[in-house]
Design a protein around this motif. Sequence first.
Motif, PDB file in Angstrom:
ATOM      1  N   UNK A   1       0.817  -1.211   0.000  1.00  0.00           N
ATOM      2  CA  UNK A   1       0.000   0.000   0.000  1.00  0.00           C
ATOM      3  C   UNK A   1       0.852   1.263   0.000  1.00  0.00           C
ATOM      4  N   UNK A   2       1.949   1.282   0.711  1.00  0.00           N
ATOM      5  CA  UNK A   2       2.811   2.470   0.711  1.00  0.00           C
ATOM      6  C   UNK A   2       3.340   2.735  -0.692  1.00  0.00           C
ATOM      7  N   UNK A   3       3.747   1.697  -1.389  1.00  0.00           N
ATOM      8  CA  UNK A   3       4.214   1.866  -2.760  1.00  0.00           C
ATOM      9  C   UNK A   3       3.081   2.335  -3.677  1.00  0.00           C
ATOM     10  N   UNK A   4       1.892   1.797  -3.482  1.00  0.00           N
ATOM     11  CA  UNK A   4       0.748   2.198  -4.292  1.00  0.00           C
ATOM     12  C   UNK A   4       0.425   3.678  -4.094  1.00  0.00           C
ATOM     13  N   UNK A   5       0.389   4.151  -2.847  1.00  0.00           N
ATOM     14  CA  UNK A   5       0.059   5.555  -2.577  1.00  0.00           C
ATOM     15  C   UNK A   5       1.150   6.491  -3.082  1.00  0.00           C
ATOM     16  N   UNK A   6       2.352   6.024  -3.166  1.00  0.00           N
ATOM     17  CA  UNK A   6       3.417   6.886  -3.652  1.00  0.00           C
ATOM     18  C   UNK A   6       3.395   7.097  -5.148  1.00  0.00           C
ATOM     19  N   UNK A   7       2.669   6.267  -5.906  1.00  0.00           N
ATOM     20  CA  UNK A   7       2.663   6.350  -7.359  1.00  0.00           C
ATOM     21  C   UNK A   7       1.290   6.595  -7.966  1.00  0.00           C
ATOM     22  N   UNK A   8       0.241   6.521  -7.182  1.00  0.00           N
ATOM     23  CA  UNK A   8      -1.114   6.516  -7.742  1.00  0.00           C
ATOM     24  C   UNK A   8      -1.588   7.902  -8.182  1.00  0.00           C
ATOM     25  N   UNK A   9      -1.083   8.978  -7.592  1.00  0.00           N
ATOM     26  CA  UNK A   9      -1.565  10.333  -7.898  1.00  0.00           C
ATOM     27  C   UNK A   9      -0.388  11.214  -8.309  1.00  0.00           C
ATOM     28  N   UNK A  10       0.047  11.119  -9.561  1.00  0.00           N
ATOM     29  CA  UNK A  10       1.239  11.873  -9.982  1.00  0.00           C
ATOM     30  C   UNK A  10       1.023  13.385 -10.012  1.00  0.00           C
ATOM     31  N   UNK A  11      -0.227  13.859 -10.135  1.00  0.00           N
ATOM     32  CA  UNK A  11      -0.504  15.298 -10.164  1.00  0.00           C
ATOM     33  C   UNK A  11      -0.765  15.864  -8.769  1.00  0.00           C
ATOM     34  N   UNK A  12      -0.622  15.045  -7.747  1.00  0.00           N
ATOM     35  CA  UNK A  12      -0.857  15.487  -6.377  1.00  0.00           C
ATOM     36  C   UNK A  12       0.421  15.295  -5.555  1.00  0.00           C
ATOM     37  N   UNK A  13       0.631  16.214  -4.645  1.00  0.00           N
ATOM     38  CA  UNK A  13       1.787  16.105  -3.769  1.00  0.00           C
ATOM     39  C   UNK A  13       1.360  15.534  -2.424  1.00  0.00           C
ATOM     40  N   UNK A  14       2.131  14.584  -1.914  1.00  0.00           N
ATOM     41  CA  UNK A  14       1.813  13.996  -0.609  1.00  0.00           C
ATOM     42  C   UNK A  14       2.132  15.014   0.478  1.00  0.00           C
ATOM     43  N   UNK A  15       1.096  15.382   1.220  1.00  0.00           N
ATOM     44  CA  UNK A  15       1.258  16.345   2.302  1.00  0.00           C
ATOM     45  C   UNK A  15       1.617  15.656   3.619  1.00  0.00           C
ATOM     46  N   UNK A  16       0.924  14.552   3.890  1.00  0.00           N
ATOM     47  CA  UNK A  16       1.186  13.836   5.140  1.00  0.00           C
ATOM     48  C   UNK A  16       0.605  12.426   5.028  1.00  0.00           C
ATOM     49  N   UNK A  17       1.218  11.491   5.772  1.00  0.00           N
ATOM     50  CA  UNK A  17       0.755  10.109   5.799  1.00  0.00           C
ATOM     51  C   UNK A  17       0.740   9.599   7.240  1.00  0.00           C
ATOM     52  N   UNK A  18      -0.140   8.649   7.454  1.00  0.00           N
ATOM     53  CA  UNK A  18      -0.158   7.921   8.728  1.00  0.00           C
ATOM     54  C   UNK A  18      -0.668   6.510   8.464  1.00  0.00           C
ATOM     55  N   UNK A  19      -0.175   5.558   9.254  1.00  0.00           N
ATOM     56  CA  UNK A  19      -0.675   4.185   9.135  1.00  0.00           C
ATOM     57  C   UNK A  19      -0.711   3.557  10.523  1.00  0.00           C
ATOM     58  N   UNK A  20      -1.546   2.552  10.621  1.00  0.00           N
ATOM     59  CA  UNK A  20      -1.756   1.894  11.915  1.00  0.00           C
ATOM     60  C   UNK A  20      -2.121   0.437  11.686  1.00  0.00           C
ATOM     61  N   UNK A  21      -1.954  -0.358  12.761  1.00  0.00           N
ATOM     62  CA  UNK A  21      -2.340  -1.767  12.746  1.00  0.00           C
ATOM     63  C   UNK A  21      -3.207  -2.013  13.970  1.00  0.00           C
ATOM     64  N   UNK A  22      -4.387  -2.544  13.720  1.00  0.00           N
ATOM     65  CA  UNK A  22      -5.275  -2.973  14.798  1.00  0.00           C
ATOM     66  C   UNK A  22      -5.326  -4.490  14.823  1.00  0.00           C
ATOM     67  N   UNK A  23      -5.177  -5.036  16.019  1.00  0.00           N
ATOM     68  CA  UNK A  23      -5.340  -6.475  16.201  1.00  0.00           C
ATOM     69  C   UNK A  23      -6.774  -6.718  16.671  1.00  0.00           C
ATOM     70  N   UNK A  24      -7.574  -7.286  15.796  1.00  0.00           N
ATOM     71  CA  UNK A  24      -8.990  -7.529  16.093  1.00  0.00           C
ATOM     72  C   UNK A  24      -9.125  -8.936  16.669  1.00  0.00           C
ATOM     73  N   UNK A  25      -9.611  -9.045  17.901  1.00  0.00           N
ATOM     74  CA  UNK A  25      -9.736 -10.392  18.480  1.00  0.00           C
ATOM     75  C   UNK A  25     -10.774 -11.223  17.736  1.00  0.00           C
ATOM     76  N   UNK A  26     -10.395 -12.434  17.380  1.00  0.00           N
ATOM     77  CA  UNK A  26     -11.295 -13.389  16.730  1.00  0.00           C
ATOM     78  C   UNK A  26     -11.099 -14.737  17.426  1.00  0.00           C
ATOM     79  N   UNK A  27     -12.219 -15.330  17.855  1.00  0.00           N
ATOM     80  CA  UNK A  27     -12.167 -16.625  18.537  1.00  0.00           C
ATOM     81  C   UNK A  27     -13.072 -17.600  17.797  1.00  0.00           C
ATOM     82  N   UNK A  28     -12.502 -18.686  17.415  1.00  0.00           N
ATOM     83  CA  UNK A  28     -13.258 -19.746  16.757  1.00  0.00           C
ATOM     84  C   UNK A  28     -13.709 -20.738  17.835  1.00  0.00           C
ATOM     85  N   UNK A  29     -15.032 -20.814  18.054  1.00  0.00           N
ATOM     86  CA  UNK A  29     -15.611 -21.666  19.102  1.00  0.00           C
ATOM     87  C   UNK A  29     -16.144 -22.936  18.444  1.00  0.00           C
TER      88      UNK A  29
END
Length: 493
Positions: free
Chosen positions: A431-459
């Motif tokens: 995704x970082x590579x995709x966002x860096x190339x997808x909008x050539x007429x736009x300048x990247x002003x700022x970026x942020x990314x995060x990871x959420x661990x979503x609990x999943x339990x198989x009963x």
Amino acid sequence: MAQPTPGGYPSYPQPGGHSPYPGGQGGYPYPPQTGQYPPQPGQYPAQPGYYPGNQGQYPPQGQYSQGQYPPQGPYPQGPYPPQGHYPQQGQYPPQGAYPPQGAPPQESAPPMDFLKPETAAKLEGRASPTPDEELAEEGSDPSPTAPPIDSMDKLPGYEGLDFTGGGAPPPPPAALPPPPENYGQVNVQHEVPSTERIREIVAGYVAEHCCFGKGPIEDMKIITVTPTPAMKYTLETMTETRITRWNYVPWRGETVPPPSGPPPGPWDVLITLEPSQWFQNLNSVAEVPNTQTVRVCHDCRGLRETRCTRCHGRGYTRCSSCHGRGSRTIHNDRRRCTWCHGRGSRRCITCHTEGMVPCPTCDAQGNIRCFVELTVKWQNHKDIKVVERTDLPDNLIRSVSGQEVFRAEEQRVHPIVGFPDRLVSESSSELVQKHGQQWPQERIFRQRHSVQSVPVFCVTYHYNGKQDDFFIYGNSQKIHFPDYPKQCCCVVM
């Protein structure tokens, strides 16, 4: 002095106060029948051009048969005398020269080849109305127009700029510094719910479905609870697009600073945002310094007025009801148009018969201020990648929250490396590579990314000789149990 009686006839006192007509009272005759002139001897006041015979005499008795009027059309415009051409005070035109009852005289439209002298003087040297315009239906209201593009200043860095606008490609991004150590290395753990808690979750799920039976809640045997957390990686990129164009506003006498040098380029103009505005869709508009000039309005040439475009400077427009004919056919009956009172034209509702209106381009100021306008369009692009290894649909993971185990925000972020789940690192790099190339007429002003661990339990459970499983997921502990054993409302409890 003779006074008119109701009906439009002048009264003539009789000698001795007696009327020559039967039933006359007070020396006043009854009015004659419709279409006839009073037979009293006497003289009409002189009316130039009305009767061709002896000036000032009645028409000879019997010359007009009963119910007829003198010939229509003795006046240059229509069957009625022009305004101001009636006899002296106290004298009245002969019967038949009034407009029909119920329709008071209306001011007639001027000839269509007529322009007021002051309007003609203001229009001197400019395009005149054509005959096609003169009799046209109502046009549109006057609207501002842009100055001719050939008359605009040639500014370095803004060659070929017009009033519609265009974008300039952004400068190349600066090189990224190396990522910090242990970038993306985290520890993920979730508490496994107890059997009692699992039964409470199933009971709440059953209560939301009136057709589900409650038997399996207590009768099912829970065999295993396997934690298989899902990872939700989110990347947000805020970009900016810069568009420049010529623009103008009325100049009202405000101070315009003289140029202090060449204008800055589109990407050199400083535009700032507050941190609370980051990662939102916004628009900012600013004037490029050293591009302002004051000039005489190109529409009115400094006169502050311009020709009305609704009536094409005539002051009148063709009646839209009768289309200029003055009459309409209703049920095979030709009737005078009540919208224009038979004139075929109406007063212009924009200029009120003046033919000129305040100039909309300069707002009747006579001058305009031109400048290069910079529009900055901020957009927030967001992508979410779910890493999940069970049969639970990904859209359910997207709809819930989990425990945030990683977050980073920079002007440009690095892909995550060293995450415990290898697929998360691969998703981040993609995704970082995709966002860096997808909008050539736009300048990247700022970026942020995060990871959420979503609990999943198989009963895994066993009920009524059958073994199956369901899922509990998210911080809110929602349940995905599509194969609940008792889903028929006819089940005997």
